[in-house]
Design a protein around this motif. Sequence first.
Motif, PDB file in Angstrom:
ATOM      1  N   ALA A 123       0.863  -1.180   0.000  1.00  0.00           N
ATOM      2  CA  ALA A 123       0.000   0.000   0.000  1.00  0.00           C
ATOM      3  C   ALA A 123       0.901   1.232   0.000  1.00  0.00           C
ATOM      4  CB  ALA A 123      -0.889   0.000   1.242  1.00  0.00           C
ATOM      5  N   ALA A 152     -10.790   9.699   7.959  1.00  0.00           N
ATOM      6  CA  ALA A 152     -10.742  10.013   6.523  1.00  0.00           C
ATOM      7  C   ALA A 152     -11.283  11.430   6.272  1.00  0.00           C
ATOM      8  CB  ALA A 152     -11.551   8.980   5.732  1.00  0.00           C
ATOM      9  N   ARG A 207      -6.882   9.573  -2.663  1.00  0.00           N
ATOM     10  CA  ARG A 207      -6.122   8.482  -3.273  1.00  0.00           C
ATOM     11  C   ARG A 207      -6.814   7.121  -3.122  1.00  0.00           C
ATOM     12  NH1 ARG A 207      -0.703   7.592   0.349  1.00  0.00           N
ATOM     13  NH2 ARG A 207      -1.669   6.457   2.036  1.00  0.00           N
ATOM     14  N   MET A 208      -7.898   7.082  -2.325  1.00  0.00           N
ATOM     15  CA  MET A 208      -8.697   5.849  -2.249  1.00  0.00           C
ATOM     16  C   MET A 208      -9.912   5.941  -3.187  1.00  0.00           C
ATOM     17  SD  MET A 208      -8.937   2.853  -1.166  1.00  0.00           S
ATOM     18  CE  MET A 208      -8.008   2.189   0.194  1.00  0.00           C
TER      19      MET A 208
HETATM   20  C1  HEM Z   1     -16.849  -1.157   6.426  1.00  0.00           C
HETATM   21  C2  HEM Z   1     -16.222  -0.158   6.022  1.00  0.00           C
HETATM   22  C3  HEM Z   1     -14.731  -0.027   5.809  1.00  0.00           C
HETATM   23  C4  HEM Z   1     -13.698  -0.896   6.022  1.00  0.00           C
HETATM   24  C5  HEM Z   1     -13.777  -2.317   6.567  1.00  0.00           C
HETATM   25  C6  HEM Z   1     -12.474  -0.208   5.634  1.00  0.00           C
HETATM   26  C7  HEM Z   1     -11.202  -0.758   5.715  1.00  0.00           C
HETATM   27  C8  HEM Z   1     -10.037  -0.133   5.297  1.00  0.00           C
HETATM   28  C9  HEM Z   1      -8.713  -0.706   5.361  1.00  0.00           C
HETATM   29  C10 HEM Z   1      -8.351  -2.079   5.919  1.00  0.00           C
HETATM   30  C11 HEM Z   1      -7.851   0.200   4.815  1.00  0.00           C
HETATM   31  C12 HEM Z   1      -6.341   0.025   4.645  1.00  0.00           C
HETATM   32  C13 HEM Z   1      -6.070  -0.295   3.202  1.00  0.00           C
HETATM   33  C14 HEM Z   1      -4.671  -0.791   2.992  1.00  0.00           C
HETATM   34  O1  HEM Z   1      -3.720  -0.069   3.335  1.00  0.00           O
HETATM   35  O2  HEM Z   1      -4.524  -1.902   2.453  1.00  0.00           O
HETATM   36  C15 HEM Z   1      -8.626   1.346   4.417  1.00  0.00           C
HETATM   37  C16 HEM Z   1      -8.120   2.478   3.825  1.00  0.00           C
HETATM   38  C17 HEM Z   1      -8.857   3.622   3.611  1.00  0.00           C
HETATM   39  N1  HEM Z   1     -10.208   3.803   3.866  1.00  0.00           N
HETATM   40 FE1  HEM Z   1     -11.494   2.439   4.522  1.00  0.00          FE
HETATM   41  N2  HEM Z   1     -12.798   1.047   5.194  1.00  0.00           N
HETATM   42  C18 HEM Z   1     -14.173   1.195   5.293  1.00  0.00           C
HETATM   43  C19 HEM Z   1     -14.917   2.295   4.956  1.00  0.00           C
HETATM   44  C20 HEM Z   1     -14.401   3.511   4.567  1.00  0.00           C
HETATM   45  C21 HEM Z   1     -15.151   4.716   4.339  1.00  0.00           C
HETATM   46  C22 HEM Z   1     -16.668   4.831   4.453  1.00  0.00           C
HETATM   47  C23 HEM Z   1     -14.243   5.691   4.006  1.00  0.00           C
HETATM   48  C24 HEM Z   1     -14.449   7.148   3.691  1.00  0.00           C
HETATM   49  C25 HEM Z   1     -15.314   7.952   4.189  1.00  0.00           C
HETATM   50  C26 HEM Z   1     -12.937   5.083   3.985  1.00  0.00           C
HETATM   51  C27 HEM Z   1     -11.770   5.703   3.646  1.00  0.00           C
HETATM   52  C28 HEM Z   1     -10.538   5.116   3.540  1.00  0.00           C
HETATM   53  C29 HEM Z   1      -9.339   5.800   3.059  1.00  0.00           C
HETATM   54  C30 HEM Z   1      -9.254   7.252   2.613  1.00  0.00           C
HETATM   55  C31 HEM Z   1      -8.298   4.868   3.104  1.00  0.00           C
HETATM   56  C32 HEM Z   1      -6.839   5.092   2.690  1.00  0.00           C
HETATM   57  C33 HEM Z   1      -6.027   5.484   3.866  1.00  0.00           C
HETATM   58  C34 HEM Z   1      -4.589   5.697   3.461  1.00  0.00           C
HETATM   59  O3  HEM Z   1      -4.309   5.771   2.274  1.00  0.00           O
HETATM   60  O4  HEM Z   1      -3.738   5.772   4.363  1.00  0.00           O
HETATM   61  N3  HEM Z   1     -13.060   3.753   4.345  1.00  0.00           N
HETATM   62  N4  HEM Z   1      -9.954   1.118   4.736  1.00  0.00           N
END
Ligand code: HEM
Length: 178
Positions: A71, A159, A173-174
């Motif tokens: 990542a 986030a 970026r996501m």
């Molecule tokens: C059930 C809901 C969710 C789960 C289980 C989840 C899980 C995760 C995980 C495990 C990562 C790490 C990805 C990696 O490095 O491989 C991640 C990254 C991220 N998630 Fe979620 N997510 C969820 C919902 C959301 C929502 C609703 C948002 C936005 C409002 C969000 C925004 C982000 C962002 C921006 C990243 C990137 C962070 C970075 O680049 O450091 N996620 N998510």
Amino acid sequence: MREPATYSPTQKLLHWAVALIVVEQVIVALAMTNVGEGPLQNQLYEMHKSFGLVVLALVLARVLVRLSRGAPAPEDGIPGWQRVAARVSHASLYLLILIVPLLGWAGTSACCAPVNLFGALPLTLPISGGMPVGEAILKVHGAAAFALTALVGVHVAAALHHHVVRRDGTLRRMLAGG
Ligand code: HEM
Ligand code: HEM
């Protein structure tokens, strides 16, 4: 672990598909346990079990992609403690989205009901112990699912904090094209 410059389209697609289904799962779980007995309750249970297995498959794919591709490093300027917090919370999210469906699957198989993927593919696990074991596992399943929901709340707040307060590229970026 490798640190590519961006999340791949597959990683983004899997992130948002899992996020969408987990939210749906919690809503359906609350509905099915409160709606009262009847055909609607049965349909909600079947929907919850099938989409829960879909999440599990997507998460397994996601973990494989994550392990092989890595990542991106955090955006520049993020303090050390926040990097650690992000790493710990992402690892915890991965752990919970794996064990929650596994516990649901194991508990249902043990206690009382067959597991059929969309009524088509029998997937009941051979777990003995009957009702007491099944109910105990499902209790842990529910508690772990609520812990997951709370952590997702913190994750979403983080986030939005990045996007609105810090105005960095963490959320972008996501997103597709980000
Ligand atoms: C059930 C809901 C969710 C789960 C289980 C989840 C899980 C995760 C995980 C495990 C990562 C790490 C990805 C990696 O490095 O491989 C991640 C990254 C991220 N998630 Fe979620 N997510 C969820 C919902 C959301 C929502 C609703 C948002 C936005 C409002 C969000 C925004 C982000 C962002 C921006 C990243 C990137 C962070 C970075 O680049 O450091 N996620 N998510
Ligand atoms: C990410 C996937 C899943 C999430 C987020 C989730 C979430 C939840 C939640 C929050 C509850 C508690 C409802 C309450 O006590 O009010 C629950 C209950 C339940 N879940 Fe899941 N679940 C998932 C996957 C599964 C799977 C794969 C199965 C079975 C194949 C399953 C079977 C059940 C059953 C049978 C109950 C009811 C337990 C009872 O009646 O007390 N779940 N789930």
